[in-house]
Design a protein around this motif. Structure first.
Motif, PDB file in Angstrom:
ATOM      1  N   GLY A   1       0.812  -1.209   0.000  1.00  0.00           N
ATOM      2  CA  GLY A   1       0.000   0.000   0.000  1.00  0.00           C
ATOM      3  C   GLY A   1       0.847   1.261   0.000  1.00  0.00           C
ATOM      4  N   PHE A   2       1.934   1.249   0.769  1.00  0.00           N
ATOM      5  CA  PHE A   2       2.817   2.416   0.804  1.00  0.00           C
ATOM      6  C   PHE A   2       3.496   2.629  -0.542  1.00  0.00           C
TER       7      PHE A   2
ATOM      8  N   LEU B   1       2.280   1.764  -3.536  1.00  0.00           N
ATOM      9  CA  LEU B   1       1.290   2.287  -4.479  1.00  0.00           C
ATOM     10  C   LEU B   1       0.983   3.751  -4.186  1.00  0.00           C
ATOM     11  N   TRP B   2       0.884   4.095  -2.911  1.00  0.00           N
ATOM     12  CA  TRP B   2       0.621   5.485  -2.538  1.00  0.00           C
ATOM     13  C   TRP B   2       1.778   6.384  -2.970  1.00  0.00           C
ATOM     14  N   SER B   3       3.012   5.912  -2.806  1.00  0.00           N
ATOM     15  CA  SER B   3       4.184   6.700  -3.211  1.00  0.00           C
ATOM     16  C   SER B   3       4.212   6.888  -4.722  1.00  0.00           C
TER      17      SER B   3
ATOM     18  N   TRP C   1       1.689   6.833  -6.783  1.00  0.00           N
ATOM     19  CA  TRP C   1       0.629   7.762  -7.154  1.00  0.00           C
ATOM     20  C   TRP C   1       1.001   9.198  -6.798  1.00  0.00           C
ATOM     21  N   GLY C   2       1.654   9.385  -5.661  1.00  0.00           N
ATOM     22  CA  GLY C   2       2.001  10.725  -5.191  1.00  0.00           C
ATOM     23  C   GLY C   2       3.038  11.411  -6.065  1.00  0.00           C
TER      24      GLY C   2
END
Length: 266
Positions: A29-30, A32-34, A36-37
Motif C-alpha cells: 500500500g505504501f 502504491l501510494w508513493s 501515485w504521489g
C-alpha cells in the motif's frame, strides 16, 4: 514412550500470521501510494522512454576536438589527484576518530562525540557538502578535496571503529599485563589485528573517492564534473559521451586496482 511429531515451520519475525500479512499489505500500500504521489503515469513513462532512445542516439559516436580531448585529460588528472589527496587526508583523520568511536577503547563522552560526528558526515550527501564548501572557500579543486575528505572520515571511521570493537581483547589484556604503556598496548595489541582490514578499507575508499571526484565538479568543486556540466548545457552530446567514456575508463581501472589489492590483503 510416545514421541511427539513436530512439524518444521519457517522462522519469522512476526508473532502471528495476521501481523505478517498486514505488514506485507502495508508495504504494498505504501508503494502504491508513493507511486501515485509522485505522478508515476505509465503513459508518461512510455513517452519518456521513446524520447530517451532518441536522446541516446545523439550521444554516438563519442567525439571531441583535440582541444576538448586535452581538457578531458587535464580534468581527469585533476579528479584522480583530488581523490588521492582526499583519501590520504581522510584516512589520517579517520584513524583517531575511529579509535575514539570504538566503544571498547574509548570513554563514553568521547565515544558519543565521535559517533555523532561520524553520523553527521554520513547523513549529508557529497553534493550538499560540496555546495556548502564551495560557498565557503570558492570554486576549484580545494572545495572538492575538503568535501571528499569529510565524506571519507564518516565512511572510514565508522567501519574501522566497528572492526576495533570486534578485536580480541584477550590479546590486548595480555600486552597490557606485561606493563606496556597505553601507546604500546595499541601498537602491539590492537593495530596488528586490524592491519589487513585497514588496508582493504583504504583501497576501497580510494575507489569510491575516484567516482565521487567525477561528480562534485558539477557544483564547482573541481574535477571533470565541471566540464561534463558545461557540455550538457551546450547540448554537445557527443562531447558528453567522450567525457563519460573517459570517466568509465578511469573508474574501471581504479576498480581493478582496488580488487587486486584487496585480494592480496585478505
Amino acid at each position: 514412550m510416545a514421541t511427539e511429531e513436530r512439524t518444521w515451520r519457517r522462522p519469522t519475525a512476526f508473532g502471528r500470521r495476521e501481523f505478517k500479512w498486514a505488514g506485507y499489505l502495508a508495504v504494498v500500500g505504501f508503494f502504491l501510494w508513493s507511486a501515485w504521489g509522485i505522478g508515476a503515469d505509465p503513459a508518461r513513462i512510455a513517452s519518456g522512454f521513446g524520447r530517451g532512445l532518441t536522446l541516446l542516439g545523439d550521444f554516438f559516436p563519442p567525439d571531441a576536438t583535440p582541444r576538448q580531448a586535452r581538457r578531458i585529460v587535464d580534468k581527469m588528472v585533476e579528479s584522480v589527484a583530488m581523490a588521492m589527496i582526499s583519501t590520504v587526508t581522510g584516512i589520517a583523520l579517520s584513524v583517531p576518530v575511529a579509535f575514539m568511536a570504538a566503544e571498547n577503547l574509548s570513554p563514553r563522552p568521547l565515544y558519543y562525540l565521535n559517533r555523532g560526528f561520524i553520523s553527521l558526515s554520513r547523513a549529508l550527501n557529497a553534493i550538499i557538502v560540496a555546495i556548502l564548501v564551495v560557498k565557503a572557500v570558492g570554486l576549484g579543486p580545494l572545495a572538492g578535496i575538503i568535501t571528499i575528505t569529510f565524506k571519507t572520515v564518516g565512511f572510514f571511521a565508522k567501519l574501522l571503529a566497528e572492526d576495533l570493537e570486534d578485536i580480541d581483547m584477550g590479546s590486548v589484556d595480555a600486552v597490557r599485563a606485561t606493563g606496556a604503556s597505553p601507546v604500546q598496548t595499541l601498537a602491539y595489541g590492537v593495530v596488528p589485528q586490524i592491519i589487513p582490514r585497514f588496508a582493504g578499507l583504504s583501497v576501497y575508499r580510494w575507489d569510491i573517492n575516484i567516482r565521487t571526484s567525477t561528480v562534485v565538479g558539477i557544483v564547482g568543486a573541481g574535477g571533470i564534473g565541471s566540464v561534463l556540466l558545461t557540455a550538457f548545457n551546450r547540448y554537445s552530446y557527443q562531447y558528453v559521451s567522450a567525457i563519460l567514456v573517459a570517466i568509465i575508463a578511469v573508474v574501471l581501472v581504479a576498480e581493478g586496482v582496488s580488487a587486486v589489492v584487496r585480494r592480496r590483503y585478505q
